[in-house]
Structures are given as structure tokens and as C-alpha cells.
Scaffold this active site. Structure first.
Site, PDB file in Angstrom:
ATOM      1  N   CYS A 111       0.821  -1.225   0.000  1.00  0.00           N
ATOM      2  CA  CYS A 111       0.000   0.000   0.000  1.00  0.00           C
ATOM      3  C   CYS A 111       0.851   1.270   0.000  1.00  0.00           C
ATOM      4  O   CYS A 111       0.341   2.362  -0.244  1.00  0.00           O
ATOM      5  CB  CYS A 111      -0.952  -0.003   1.186  1.00  0.00           C
ATOM      6  N   HIS A 255      -2.734   6.914   2.939  1.00  0.00           N
ATOM      7  CA  HIS A 255      -3.260   5.629   2.461  1.00  0.00           C
ATOM      8  C   HIS A 255      -4.626   5.424   3.106  1.00  0.00           C
ATOM      9  O   HIS A 255      -4.807   5.637   4.305  1.00  0.00           O
ATOM     10  CB  HIS A 255      -2.297   4.497   2.850  1.00  0.00           C
ATOM     11  N   ASN A 285     -10.234   0.303   0.689  1.00  0.00           N
ATOM     12  CA  ASN A 285      -8.770   0.277   0.630  1.00  0.00           C
ATOM     13  C   ASN A 285      -8.349  -0.341  -0.706  1.00  0.00           C
ATOM     14  O   ASN A 285      -8.557  -1.532  -0.935  1.00  0.00           O
ATOM     15  CB  ASN A 285      -8.252  -0.552   1.815  1.00  0.00           C
TER      16      ASN A 285
HETATM   17  O1  UT7 Z   1      -3.564  -1.598   3.823  1.00  0.00           O
HETATM   18  C1  UT7 Z   1      -3.453  -2.156   5.085  1.00  0.00           C
HETATM   19  C2  UT7 Z   1      -4.529  -3.176   5.233  1.00  0.00           C
HETATM   20  N1  UT7 Z   1      -4.939  -3.516   6.538  1.00  0.00           N
HETATM   21  C3  UT7 Z   1      -5.343  -2.666   7.503  1.00  0.00           C
HETATM   22  O2  UT7 Z   1      -5.272  -1.474   7.399  1.00  0.00           O
HETATM   23  C4  UT7 Z   1      -5.928  -3.283   8.738  1.00  0.00           C
HETATM   24  C5  UT7 Z   1      -5.814  -2.427   9.947  1.00  0.00           C
HETATM   25  N2  UT7 Z   1      -6.765  -2.918  10.954  1.00  0.00           N
HETATM   26  C6  UT7 Z   1      -8.051  -2.518  10.961  1.00  0.00           C
HETATM   27  O3  UT7 Z   1      -8.474  -1.695  10.168  1.00  0.00           O
HETATM   28  C7  UT7 Z   1      -8.944  -3.083  12.048  1.00  0.00           C
HETATM   29  O4  UT7 Z   1      -8.177  -3.812  12.962  1.00  0.00           O
HETATM   30  C8  UT7 Z   1     -10.079  -3.990  11.483  1.00  0.00           C
HETATM   31  C9  UT7 Z   1     -11.098  -3.160  10.708  1.00  0.00           C
HETATM   32  C10 UT7 Z   1      -9.527  -5.060  10.567  1.00  0.00           C
HETATM   33  C11 UT7 Z   1     -10.817  -4.643  12.627  1.00  0.00           C
HETATM   34  O5  UT7 Z   1     -11.341  -3.634  13.501  1.00  0.00           O
HETATM   35  P1  UT7 Z   1     -11.166  -3.739  15.062  1.00  0.00           P
HETATM   36  O6  UT7 Z   1     -11.860  -2.602  15.665  1.00  0.00           O
HETATM   37  O7  UT7 Z   1      -9.688  -3.913  15.341  1.00  0.00           O
HETATM   38  O8  UT7 Z   1     -11.977  -5.040  15.390  1.00  0.00           O
HETATM   39  P2  UT7 Z   1     -11.459  -6.377  16.124  1.00  0.00           P
HETATM   40  O9  UT7 Z   1     -10.546  -7.141  15.238  1.00  0.00           O
HETATM   41  O10 UT7 Z   1     -11.010  -6.000  17.502  1.00  0.00           O
HETATM   42  O11 UT7 Z   1     -12.797  -7.167  16.269  1.00  0.00           O
HETATM   43  C12 UT7 Z   1     -13.840  -6.741  17.130  1.00  0.00           C
HETATM   44  C13 UT7 Z   1     -15.006  -7.682  16.936  1.00  0.00           C
HETATM   45  C14 UT7 Z   1     -14.581  -9.162  16.953  1.00  0.00           C
HETATM   46  O12 UT7 Z   1     -15.626  -9.895  17.585  1.00  0.00           O
HETATM   47  P3  UT7 Z   1     -15.460 -10.377  19.103  1.00  0.00           P
HETATM   48  O13 UT7 Z   1     -14.232 -11.252  19.122  1.00  0.00           O
HETATM   49  O14 UT7 Z   1     -15.295  -9.103  19.901  1.00  0.00           O
HETATM   50  O15 UT7 Z   1     -16.740 -11.109  19.362  1.00  0.00           O
HETATM   51  C15 UT7 Z   1     -14.536  -9.528  15.496  1.00  0.00           C
HETATM   52  O16 UT7 Z   1     -14.750 -10.903  15.267  1.00  0.00           O
HETATM   53  O17 UT7 Z   1     -15.591  -7.467  15.652  1.00  0.00           O
HETATM   54  C16 UT7 Z   1     -15.684  -8.716  14.950  1.00  0.00           C
HETATM   55  N3  UT7 Z   1     -15.589  -8.453  13.530  1.00  0.00           N
HETATM   56  C17 UT7 Z   1     -16.668  -8.139  12.786  1.00  0.00           C
HETATM   57  N4  UT7 Z   1     -17.964  -7.993  13.106  1.00  0.00           N
HETATM   58  C18 UT7 Z   1     -18.814  -7.649  12.114  1.00  0.00           C
HETATM   59  C19 UT7 Z   1     -14.494  -8.462  12.746  1.00  0.00           C
HETATM   60  N5  UT7 Z   1     -14.843  -8.162  11.483  1.00  0.00           N
HETATM   61  C20 UT7 Z   1     -16.176  -7.959  11.494  1.00  0.00           C
HETATM   62  C21 UT7 Z   1     -17.124  -7.611  10.496  1.00  0.00           C
HETATM   63  N6  UT7 Z   1     -18.430  -7.468  10.858  1.00  0.00           N
HETATM   64  N7  UT7 Z   1     -16.775  -7.411   9.206  1.00  0.00           N
END
Ligand code: UT7
Length: 328
Positions: A111, A255, A285
Site C-alpha cells: 500500500c 493511504h 482500501n
Molecule cells: O492496507 C493495510 C490493510 N490492513 C489494515 O489497514 C488493517 C488495519 N486494521 C483494521 O483496520 C482493524 O483492525 C479492522 C477493521 C480489521 C478490525 O477492527 P477492530 O476494531 O480492530 O476489530 P477487532 O478485530 O477488535 O474485532 C472486534 C469484533 C470481533 O468480535 P469479538 O471477538 O469481539 O466477538 C470480530 O470478530 O468485531 C468482529 N468483527 C466483525 N464484526 C462484524 C471483525 N470483522 C467484522 C465484520 N463485521 N466485518
């Protein structure tokens, strides 16, 4: 010596995938996606090749720059979603736009690709007095590489392409490029010819079954943590080299990964979000294409004007990061 961005172009695939569309195949909902990422919809290439999208964006950039493509000395294509392992997308784009006197190669800095690409182009222009123009193209078809069973990543990515024709100028310019390979396993897609046991032997976890070959996998939390430090650092390191401060910058073009990452970076820099160009809501993204796609948006809607100082700041797999401060 600096650069002048003579003309930019963009190609957007027609198909739009909304957050609601994801509800049909993973357990998610529009509200979660919007509040956690800032994304509402993204484009999807279907089977449109990366080289096709890149060629269309490049043609528009060349047309807007008003140059003869035969005067381009180098075509750099930034991509992590090449249609082929070889040849490069750059060679195909070079042919399609009639840049027959250019060298051509692909660049993979994930990216951060466009930031690396522009800086690499500048170095060619700096050192080759006969080179008049460079073309940097970012083209990504991420929808062909995301794991549509992984709700934590599939909702983030979109497809698209953007390109810039660059020439030498005496405008201000500074860059800072960096990489921290210790975080390589936080964001990867395995290639066909790396067996899982070899990856494991080399210290990488093996999170995939064989059926997940080529699919993007990420440790979202680790990437998030990295990004919120990398973005401010990329700007500060580039800016300090030429004595530019955040107050001199009209627009920060980061980005486009997650609006919360951008908000945290803005806060750390002490800069209002009003100075950040954000297009995440409509494109998601698009990896290396996200910064130039956002630039084209800002140019087309009149936000980004000639003479303004801007900062392009990126981060991505590698883990790479980097920033460029320049005058548009
Ligand atoms: O170009 C670089 C590419 N990558 C990135 O930039 C990724 C950077 N990271 C992020 O943007 C964030 O970490 C994410 C968007 C990927 C995830 O957001 P988060 O606030 O860190 O969520 P989390 O991983 O802490 O998950 C919180 C909850 C989890 O459920 P539990 O374990 O609390 O029950 C996940 O399973 O949200 C759940 N979850 C979802 N729920 C609904 C994860 N993805 C989803 C979803 N819909 N799509």
C-alpha cells in the site's frame, strides 16, 4: 530538484459492492463496517485485468498531461495484484499507451507503492538528464485476492487504478521511505510456490490451508497499531529534511485503510481532520492505488489546487511506510 505532477488519471471499475452486499455471505452489517472502518462501498473489477485498469488510468494521465507518450522514459507500475507473475504490468501498460521509448518495471511496496513509485521515478529523472517524463501507475484488483470467508479483511478492500505523469521541476520535494520486515507476517498473501512447511521453517506462521493460497491474510490489530505510528512518522521524517511544518501543508493524502487510523494519525500530528483527504467511504482500501485515487478525486472536485503543498503518507505490507512532501 523537485518534481511537477503534470497530469493524473484514474480508472474505476463500474461494479459497486455495498456493505449490505457483504451481509449475504459473511456475518457482518453495514453499521459495523461504517463505524469501524469508514467504508460504505467499494468498486469491484470482476474479471477486468489489472493491466487494463492501469492502462486506462495511464492513458488519461498522459492525455491530461498533454504529452507525447513516446517521450516517457520510465513506466513504473505499483501493484500487489499483478495479472501475471511475469511479465510485469508495467511492460503491458507501456505497450498499450505507446510509451515505446520507456523502460518498464513493477514495484511492490504494497500500500506504500505509490509513494515508493513516485520517489523512484524522481530518482530516475534526477540522474538521467535525457529523461523528460516518468509515468507512475498504481493498479489493484484486490477483490481477486481477498478471502471472502474472512469478515475481518474482505470488507476492507476494493479495486481501482490511478496514474501520474511526472517531470523535473524546481518545486520543493522531500521523501522518507522505510520498511520493517519484522512485521512481514502481519499482512501477507502466499504465492503458489512457497510450501507452508518452508514458510514455517523460516519463522512465519502458517495460517492458511492450501485452499487459501494467494489470499490476503492480516493481523488487523497489529497492522492498525503499526499504521498509527507509521503515518505521522512518515510525514515528520520527510518534512523535517526540508524544514516544512504541518502548518505549511494544505492537504494530507494518506493511504486509505481505515478512517480510525487516519483520525489517530491526524491527532498525533496535531492536524485537523479537515486537512485530510478521505475517500474511504466510496472506494475502500485499494492498496497502492488509494493515494493517487484520492488525489484525482481532490483534483477533480477542486479541493487540491496548483501551488499547494501536500503530504502523501502511506503504510502497508512489508511492513513498508513512507511519505513525500511536495508542491502540487
Ligand atoms: O492496507 C493495510 C490493510 N490492513 C489494515 O489497514 C488493517 C488495519 N486494521 C483494521 O483496520 C482493524 O483492525 C479492522 C477493521 C480489521 C478490525 O477492527 P477492530 O476494531 O480492530 O476489530 P477487532 O478485530 O477488535 O474485532 C472486534 C469484533 C470481533 O468480535 P469479538 O471477538 O469481539 O466477538 C470480530 O470478530 O468485531 C468482529 N468483527 C466483525 N464484526 C462484524 C471483525 N470483522 C467484522 C465484520 N463485521 N466485518
Amino acid at each position: 530538484m523537485g518534481i511537477n505532477i503534470l497530469g493524473m488519471g484514474r480508472y474505476l471499475p463500474e461494479q459497486t459492492i455495498t456493505n449490505a452486499d457483504f451481509e449475504k455471505f459473511v456475518e457482518t452489517d453495514d453499521e459495523w463496517i461504517r463505524t469501524r472502518t469508514g467504508i460504505s462501498e467499494r468498486r469491484m473489477a470482476g474479471w477486468e485485468p489489472s493491466w487494463y485498469m492501469g492502462s486506462e488510468a495511464a492513458k488519461q494521465a498522459v492525455e491530461r498531461a498533454g504529452i507525447n507518450p513516446e517521450e516517457i522514459g520510465v513506466v513504473i507500475c505499483c501493484t500487489i495484484t499483478s495479472d501475471f507473475l511475469t511479465p510485469s504490468m508495467a511492460s503491458i501498460i507501456q505497450h498499450n499507451i505507446g510509451a515505446k521509448n520507456a523502460m518498464a518495471f513493477d514495484l511492490n511496496a504494497a500500500c506504500t507503492g505509490f509513494v515508493y513509485g513516485v520517489d523512484t521515478a524522481k530518482r530516475f529523472l534526477d540522474t538521467d538528464e535525457n529523461m523528460k517524463y516518468a509515468l507512475v501507475v498504481s493498479t489493484e484488483a484486490l477483490s481477486r485476492f481477498v478471502d471472502f470467508e474472512d469478515r475481518g479483511s474482505c470488507i476492507l478492500f476494493g479495486d481501482g487504478s490511478a496514474a501520474a505523469v511526472i517531470e523535473k521541476s524546481d518545486k520543493i520535494y522531500s521523501s522518507y521511505l522505510a520498511s520493517d520486515g519484522s512485521g512481514a507476517e502481519f499482512l501477507m498473501a502466499r504465492s503458489l510456490n512457497v510450501a507452508p512447511e518452508i514458510a514455517v521453517d523460516n519463522g512465519y506462521e502458517d495460517p492458511f490451508s492450501w485452499t487459501k493460497m494467494h489470499k490476503l491474510m492480516q493481523n488487523g490489530k497489529e497492522v492498525y497499531k503499526f499504521a498509527t505510528s507509521a503515518l505521522p512518522k512518515a510525514f515528520e521524517k520527510a518534512a523535517e529534511k526540508i524544514g516544512v511544518t504541518k502548518d505549511d501543508i494544505s492537504w494530507f493524502i494518506p493511504h486509505q485503510a481505515n478512517v480510525r487510523i487516519i483520525e489517530t494519525a491526524a491527532k498525533k500530528l496535531g492536524v485537523s481532520m479537515d486537512k485530510f483527504i478521505v475517500t474511504l467511504d466510496k472506494f475502500g482500501n485499494t492498496s497502492s492505488a488509494s493515494i493517487p485515487m484520492a488525489m484525482v478525486d481532490a483534483i477533480e472536485n477542486g479541493t487540491l489546487k496548483r501551488g499547494q503543498k501536500i503530504a502523501l503518507i502511506g503504510f502497508g505490507a512489508g511492513l513498508t511506510y513512507g511519505g513525500i512532501v511536495l508542491e502540487y
